[in-house]
Design a protein around this motif. Structure first.
Motif, PDB file in Angstrom:
ATOM      1  N   ALA A  74       0.605  -1.283  -0.080  1.00  0.00           N
ATOM      2  CA  ALA A  74       0.029  -0.101  -0.197  1.00  0.00           C
ATOM      3  C   ALA A  74       0.794   1.293  -0.011  1.00  0.00           C
ATOM      4  O   ALA A  74       0.403   2.372  -0.403  1.00  0.00           O
ATOM      5  CB  ALA A  74      -0.859  -0.057   1.200  1.00  0.00           C
ATOM      6  N   LEU A  75       2.165   1.305   0.427  1.00  0.00           N
ATOM      7  CA  LEU A  75       3.128   2.336   0.561  1.00  0.00           C
ATOM      8  C   LEU A  75       3.676   2.443  -0.754  1.00  0.00           C
ATOM      9  O   LEU A  75       4.408   3.426  -1.004  1.00  0.00           O
ATOM     10  CB  LEU A  75       3.889   2.132   1.738  1.00  0.00           C
ATOM     11  N   VAL A  76       3.719   1.355  -1.674  1.00  0.00           N
ATOM     12  CA  VAL A  76       4.607   1.758  -2.725  1.00  0.00           C
ATOM     13  C   VAL A  76       4.284   3.118  -3.782  1.00  0.00           C
ATOM     14  O   VAL A  76       5.340   3.593  -4.111  1.00  0.00           O
ATOM     15  CB  VAL A  76       4.716   0.343  -3.623  1.00  0.00           C
ATOM     16  N   ALA A  77       3.176   3.165  -4.098  1.00  0.00           N
ATOM     17  CA  ALA A  77       2.829   4.092  -5.061  1.00  0.00           C
ATOM     18  C   ALA A  77       3.095   5.601  -4.281  1.00  0.00           C
ATOM     19  O   ALA A  77       3.654   6.416  -5.020  1.00  0.00           O
ATOM     20  CB  ALA A  77       1.314   4.381  -5.062  1.00  0.00           C
ATOM     21  N   PHE A 109       6.581  10.292  -3.858  1.00  0.00           N
ATOM     22  CA  PHE A 109       7.681  11.126  -3.183  1.00  0.00           C
ATOM     23  C   PHE A 109       8.906  11.349  -3.844  1.00  0.00           C
ATOM     24  O   PHE A 109       9.650  12.225  -3.770  1.00  0.00           O
ATOM     25  CB  PHE A 109       8.027  10.655  -1.646  1.00  0.00           C
ATOM     26  N   GLY A 110       9.330  10.117  -4.506  1.00  0.00           N
ATOM     27  CA  GLY A 110      10.489  10.179  -5.589  1.00  0.00           C
ATOM     28  C   GLY A 110      10.375  10.779  -6.707  1.00  0.00           C
ATOM     29  O   GLY A 110      11.091  10.381  -7.739  1.00  0.00           O
ATOM     30  N   ASP A 111       9.641  11.958  -6.699  1.00  0.00           N
ATOM     31  CA  ASP A 111       9.512  12.710  -7.963  1.00  0.00           C
ATOM     32  C   ASP A 111      10.859  13.470  -8.568  1.00  0.00           C
ATOM     33  O   ASP A 111      10.786  13.628  -9.495  1.00  0.00           O
ATOM     34  CB  ASP A 111       8.229  13.636  -7.801  1.00  0.00           C
ATOM     35  N   ARG A 112      11.696  13.539  -7.608  1.00  0.00           N
ATOM     36  CA  ARG A 112      13.038  14.132  -7.884  1.00  0.00           C
ATOM     37  C   ARG A 112      14.078  13.209  -7.082  1.00  0.00           C
ATOM     38  O   ARG A 112      13.586  12.620  -5.970  1.00  0.00           O
ATOM     39  CB  ARG A 112      12.955  15.702  -7.630  1.00  0.00           C
ATOM     40  N   PRO A 113      15.107  13.110  -7.381  1.00  0.00           N
ATOM     41  CA  PRO A 113      16.244  12.330  -6.638  1.00  0.00           C
ATOM     42  C   PRO A 113      16.224  13.062  -5.079  1.00  0.00           C
ATOM     43  O   PRO A 113      16.253  14.357  -4.891  1.00  0.00           O
ATOM     44  CB  PRO A 113      17.581  12.856  -7.390  1.00  0.00           C
ATOM     45  N   ARG A 114      16.023  12.219  -4.304  1.00  0.00           N
ATOM     46  CA  ARG A 114      16.391  12.524  -3.050  1.00  0.00           C
ATOM     47  C   ARG A 114      17.254  11.409  -2.271  1.00  0.00           C
ATOM     48  O   ARG A 114      17.215  10.008  -2.460  1.00  0.00           O
ATOM     49  CB  ARG A 114      15.024  12.374  -2.146  1.00  0.00           C
ATOM     50  N   ALA A 118      19.811   7.183  -8.350  1.00  0.00           N
ATOM     51  CA  ALA A 118      19.831   8.344  -8.892  1.00  0.00           C
ATOM     52  C   ALA A 118      21.133   8.695  -8.993  1.00  0.00           C
ATOM     53  O   ALA A 118      22.141   8.588  -8.005  1.00  0.00           O
ATOM     54  CB  ALA A 118      19.025   9.527  -7.935  1.00  0.00           C
ATOM     55  N   PRO A 119      21.681   9.021 -10.334  1.00  0.00           N
ATOM     56  CA  PRO A 119      23.124   9.309 -10.454  1.00  0.00           C
ATOM     57  C   PRO A 119      23.681  10.661  -9.715  1.00  0.00           C
ATOM     58  O   PRO A 119      22.725  11.286  -9.355  1.00  0.00           O
ATOM     59  CB  PRO A 119      23.254   9.408 -11.936  1.00  0.00           C
ATOM     60  N   GLY A 120      24.947  10.765  -9.218  1.00  0.00           N
ATOM     61  CA  GLY A 120      25.263  11.809  -9.052  1.00  0.00           C
ATOM     62  C   GLY A 120      26.865  11.986  -9.039  1.00  0.00           C
ATOM     63  O   GLY A 120      27.433  11.591 -10.005  1.00  0.00           O
ATOM     64  N   SER A 132      21.067   8.143  -3.409  1.00  0.00           N
ATOM     65  CA  SER A 132      19.929   8.886  -3.706  1.00  0.00           C
ATOM     66  C   SER A 132      19.107   7.986  -4.509  1.00  0.00           C
ATOM     67  O   SER A 132      19.543   7.051  -5.368  1.00  0.00           O
ATOM     68  CB  SER A 132      20.128  10.026  -4.443  1.00  0.00           C
ATOM     69  N   TYR A 133      17.820   8.386  -4.570  1.00  0.00           N
ATOM     70  CA  TYR A 133      16.665   7.493  -5.320  1.00  0.00           C
ATOM     71  C   TYR A 133      15.751   8.284  -6.003  1.00  0.00           C
ATOM     72  O   TYR A 133      15.560   9.521  -5.636  1.00  0.00           O
ATOM     73  CB  TYR A 133      15.927   6.513  -4.357  1.00  0.00           C
ATOM     74  N   VAL A 134      15.263   7.860  -7.261  1.00  0.00           N
ATOM     75  CA  VAL A 134      14.217   8.589  -7.779  1.00  0.00           C
ATOM     76  C   VAL A 134      13.406   7.606  -8.425  1.00  0.00           C
ATOM     77  O   VAL A 134      13.525   6.493  -8.621  1.00  0.00           O
ATOM     78  CB  VAL A 134      14.839   9.503  -8.826  1.00  0.00           C
ATOM     79  N   ALA A 135      12.090   8.154  -8.947  1.00  0.00           N
ATOM     80  CA  ALA A 135      11.101   7.328  -9.374  1.00  0.00           C
ATOM     81  C   ALA A 135      11.429   7.146 -10.891  1.00  0.00           C
ATOM     82  O   ALA A 135      11.893   8.006 -11.500  1.00  0.00           O
ATOM     83  CB  ALA A 135       9.433   7.994  -9.175  1.00  0.00           C
ATOM     84  N   PRO A 136      10.989   5.953 -11.538  1.00  0.00           N
ATOM     85  CA  PRO A 136      11.389   5.939 -12.958  1.00  0.00           C
ATOM     86  C   PRO A 136      10.312   6.813 -13.879  1.00  0.00           C
ATOM     87  O   PRO A 136       9.345   7.072 -13.507  1.00  0.00           O
ATOM     88  CB  PRO A 136      11.119   4.339 -13.095  1.00  0.00           C
TER      89      PRO A 136
END
Length: 389
Positions: free
Chosen positions: A122-125, A130-135, A169-171, A182-186
């Protein structure tokens, strides 16, 4: 099973499909698609894998592909970080999601959060939103703490960072990724929760696997993707019924599968020596790894904790290991090699040290403890320093 193939043909088919018979004049995006996926838990390895496969490989091209999310790095096959073409990511992730979900949401390290597997689903979406940008990872944990409480957040994040199909997320870093995760949504989200989608995507992955690694057995397919053998067998059954896959008889009468009409090279096709990256996919994509790794050498290159050392590939088979040292590349051959092989390895060492010079000259140094372990070298092993540029 009218076609019978030899162990030599299996080996050469692997090398040809993995672009290891000759370096190809192609770009990195096409190369990644051709070889299906590159193991990427160590950040340098995708670069070294492509250096082995692409003529005139320019690491800056892979830098750009990572930065632009044309090539993406995420948890995929074998619940391991892989680099794949962005257009393949959603399908590949759908194919392996049941395995990733089961391994992570059923683990004590996740359930210590007090959440159930259904809670995690239920939390995945929301995690992806929240990962709409690299965090950075701590930012995700802080956000989770606001949802489920401070004590539950760290173990919940341990599972959700992989169950949610996030990209790394690349950095900063020598190889596009640094130590600060860091992570970001595909760009395109996989479809999760639909068994029919999972089955169709697995069939696509199996076709791609056979194109890049075949011929292969049911066990090989299951090992590559880390899916249940029943799922692999059913995917192959459907593909065979559709006419896209055919059965072959392998060494010892083993049942193998390949794309219908796929060419097979001669078992004695000449192949060059190579200095293979750590965890190169060609070493790990099969249940029966003897097509590339002689059984006597398996424990010398694949360690109990899962580390897979950088290897010498000679005549299509693992023949030793290598590491960078002052002055070049130290090559340890597990058995005597012909002069021609040493000459090829020396040329590869000069090319490799040139590649590494502006990035990480002593690549993989953190794994050098394996060279000092008892039994690291078999009796009769030969060690040579192959000078760099």
């Amino acid at each position: 099973m009218d076609v019978t193939i030899t162990a030599g043909q299996l080996n050469r088919a692997t090398l040809e499909r993995q672009l290891l018979v000759r370096r190809e004049e192609i770009g990195v995006a096409e190369a990644v698609r051709r070889v299906v996926a590159l193991q990427a838990q160590q950040t340098a390895s995708p670069y070294l894998a492509l250096w082995n496969r692409v003529a005139g490989f320019d690491p800056a091209e892979l830098d750009r592909a990572f930065a632009e999310l044309g090539i993406v790095r995420s948890t995929l096959m074998r619940i391991t970080l892989h680099a794949v073409h962005v257009d393949d990511f959603a399908t590949f992730r759908e194919a392996v999601h049941p395995s990733v979900r089961g391994a992570r949401l059923g683990d004590d390290r996740f359930t210590a959060s007090g959440l159930t597997a259904a809670d995690g689903d239920a939390l995945v979406a929301d995690v992806l939103d929240f990962g709409d940008r690299p965090r950075p990872a701590p930012e995700f944990e802080t956000w989770l703490a606001g949802r489920i409480g401070a004590e539950a957040a760290p173990p919940a994040w341990w599972g959700l960072r992989q169950v949610a199909p996030l990209l790394r997320a690349p950095g900063e870093g020598h190889w596009s990724f640094g130590h600060r995760l860091s992570y970001v949504a595909p760009p395109v989200r996989p479809v999760l929760g639909d068994p029919e989608v999972y089955a169709a995507s697995l069939r696509t992955l199996v076709r791609r696997y056979l194109a890049g690694f075949g011929p292969a057995s049911v066990a090989d397919v299951a090992q590559f993707a880390l899916v249940q053998r029943g799922r692999a067998r059913e995917a192959l059954r459907v593909l065979a019924a559709e006419g896209g896959v055919e059965r072959l008889a392998g060494p010892g009468g083993a049942e193998l599968f390949d794309l219908a009409g796929a060419p097979l090279p001669d078992g004695d096709l000449p192949v060059p020596a190579r200095l293979m990256a750590m965890w190169d996919s060609v070493l790990l994509a099969y249940a029966d790894r003897s097509r590339v790794i002689p059984p006597d050498y398996r424990a010398l290159v694949i360690k109990r904790n899962g580390d897979v050392l950088p290897t010498l590939l000679v005549d299509g088979h693992v023949a030793g290991v290598w590491r960078t040292v002052e002055g070049g590349v130290e090559a340890t051959a597990f058995h005597p090699l012909p002069d021609a092989a040493w000459e090829q390895l020396a040329a590869e060492a000069r090319s490799l040290t040139a590649l590494l010079a502006d990035r990480e000259p002593y690549v993989y140094r953190r794994y050098e403890h394996w060279w000092s372990k008892p039994g690291a070298r078999p009796d009769g092993a030969e060690v040579r320093l192959l000078p760099g540029v």
